[in-house]
Design an enzyme around this catalytic site. Sequence first.
Site, PDB file in Angstrom:
ATOM      1  N   HIS A 549       0.907  -1.234   0.159  1.00 37.15           N
ATOM      2  CA  HIS A 549       0.119   0.056  -0.069  1.00 37.15           C
ATOM      3  C   HIS A 549       0.895   1.240   0.174  1.00 37.15           C
ATOM      4  O   HIS A 549       0.787   2.171   1.021  1.00 37.15           O
ATOM      5  CB  HIS A 549      -0.821   0.056   1.278  1.00 37.15           C
ATOM      6  N   HIS A 593      -6.999  -0.557   3.197  1.00 35.54           N
ATOM      7  CA  HIS A 593      -6.460  -0.674   1.977  1.00 35.54           C
ATOM      8  C   HIS A 593      -6.763   0.314   1.030  1.00 35.54           C
ATOM      9  O   HIS A 593      -7.943   0.696   0.995  1.00 35.54           O
ATOM     10  CB  HIS A 593      -7.053  -2.200   1.707  1.00 35.54           C
TER      11      HIS A 593
END
Length: 614
Positions: A549, A593
């Site tokens: 990420h 996320h």
Amino acid sequence: MDYLIFLVILALESTLCWGALYESVADLKKLNFQFDFIVVGGGTAGNVIANRLTENPRHSVLVLEAGASNEDVLDIIVPFYASRATPNTPQDWNFSTTAQTGLNGRSISYPRGHVLGGSSSVNQMAYTRGSRDDYDRYARVSGDDGWSWDNLVPYMRKTEQFHPPTSQNIIEQFNPAVHNLHGINSVSLPGFLRDTDARVFATTSDLSHEFPFNIDMNSGTPLGIGWVQSSIKNGSRSSSATSYLAPRYLSRPNLHVVLNTLVTRVLQSGHDSRTGKPTFRTVEYASSARGPTRFRLTATKEVILSAGSIGTPHILLHSGIGDSESLASLGISPVHDLPSVGKNLSDHPFLHTSWQVNSTKTFDNAERNETLASDEFEEWLTTRTGPLVDSTTSQIGWLRLPDNSSILQSFPDTSSGPLSPHFELLFTVGSHAARRTTLMISLAQNGIAGTPPPTGNYFTISTGVVSPSARGSITLNSTDPFDPPVINPNLLGSELDLLIMREAVRSAQRFVAAPTLADYILSPFSFNDTASDTEVDAYIHDHATTLDHPVGSAAMSASDADYGVVDPDLTVKGVGGLRIVDASVLPYVPAAHTQVSVYIFAERAADLIKAAFK
């Protein structure tokens, strides 16, 4: 049923028309068009921009994507196969990090999507918006209230096409008021019940003080444990390529997408007549296969960089946009001094911890049994049912350190606010290694056992530090834009991040000790229940990796700030004709996320661009 037969069936089922999709630089040369907007990168954000700008038939858009098509790639399409999509595949850039101090000097693979759809085509599909606090912090940092939660809710709804479950207890799984049924990118709840579902939620009752149930973590208040929502439609992945570039959009005569084309630089094309700023509306590009010939094309209105948190700073630095002193030392002529380019890289450290369980209903079985694995694929192919219709995770937990935690007494709180978590728990019915063949290579490279245990069945709780304090960087390896950049996410690079990860592991231990799991958990697998803090820390350093990420390497800041890369409208500071729309502009990694944040930012960015070119 073998893969060839699968492709034939998929082709027969398909009604796709790729009239505006081209395979190479050679095809682009044949077009002989002039484009208003050139979008660099057909990934999560770039495809949103392309879709929304071409809603106006007077706007012509060209998308240049370095990867190939997402079509007919089994490991992209089947949700449970997502872990096969990266690393060491044609759909991955196959990056590696520098030696990470926080990971005992390990260099790990760093997956990024090298395919149409970008990382939305290869990620694990978790669909999590983050907290209200995350976006309100973006608004404060940028000085633009348009980035606040309340003002972004319309864009959250605009991007989402939610598919409610068909079961009768849908109210117990999500909050309908939070979602939109008529957007573009599909989102759904798990479609296959797993052995631990009831046990996990029973634990949220038994240990509700620490692990409360959250009916819908996408409401802006994610704290607690709830059903994971995923970018999946009818048992198949929903990416920006399958949604925002669906046939009805890709057939627009004003939208052209060229694959296998690497943008090497953006070039100055003149000066803005109003502001006097240098303009960068020209792109230099070549075949992704290290084509020796470079071509140039100039947008009449704007170039939008959407190459991601690794690709965007890489292109800027090769273009001479960055820290002038550092660029000159590499032999790159500085064009525009912007020292923050490539700085402020932030990511979520990630770790798997497993326990052996008193059950045979785990993913481990199919990993060891080819016949069972084939049967599962056959079920998915013929009915879009069975265990392959979901990712490996059915529930996610978002948790904060206690207010009286010694950690918060000793360090500044890195979370965005009281509604935001410090760490994440992901629940998987299987060992961390039982995630299919390709991942075995990654696990071995990252210092983790490369094969699943030969016997036994397992339950895994993976933990992530979602409000990290460490920051890394993207720098250049050489003056050759085909060479990968130097990637240092600085995972667990601060004492605070290590302490949060340790507390996340301790939280997972307390979860599996719940009375509702007493007849299920047999014994620890990763380390002993009695492991000291020193032993847990050693396990973390040896086995932690990344949640993939990365954000922040071309960060947004206030218009008058002397740091940052883009202004609140996402235009590059000090220049004209150049805008960045991807995860690199997020100044902080959200406690989520990241794909949803990128969709949301891209949706608003499209409106900002439209407003600028009425």
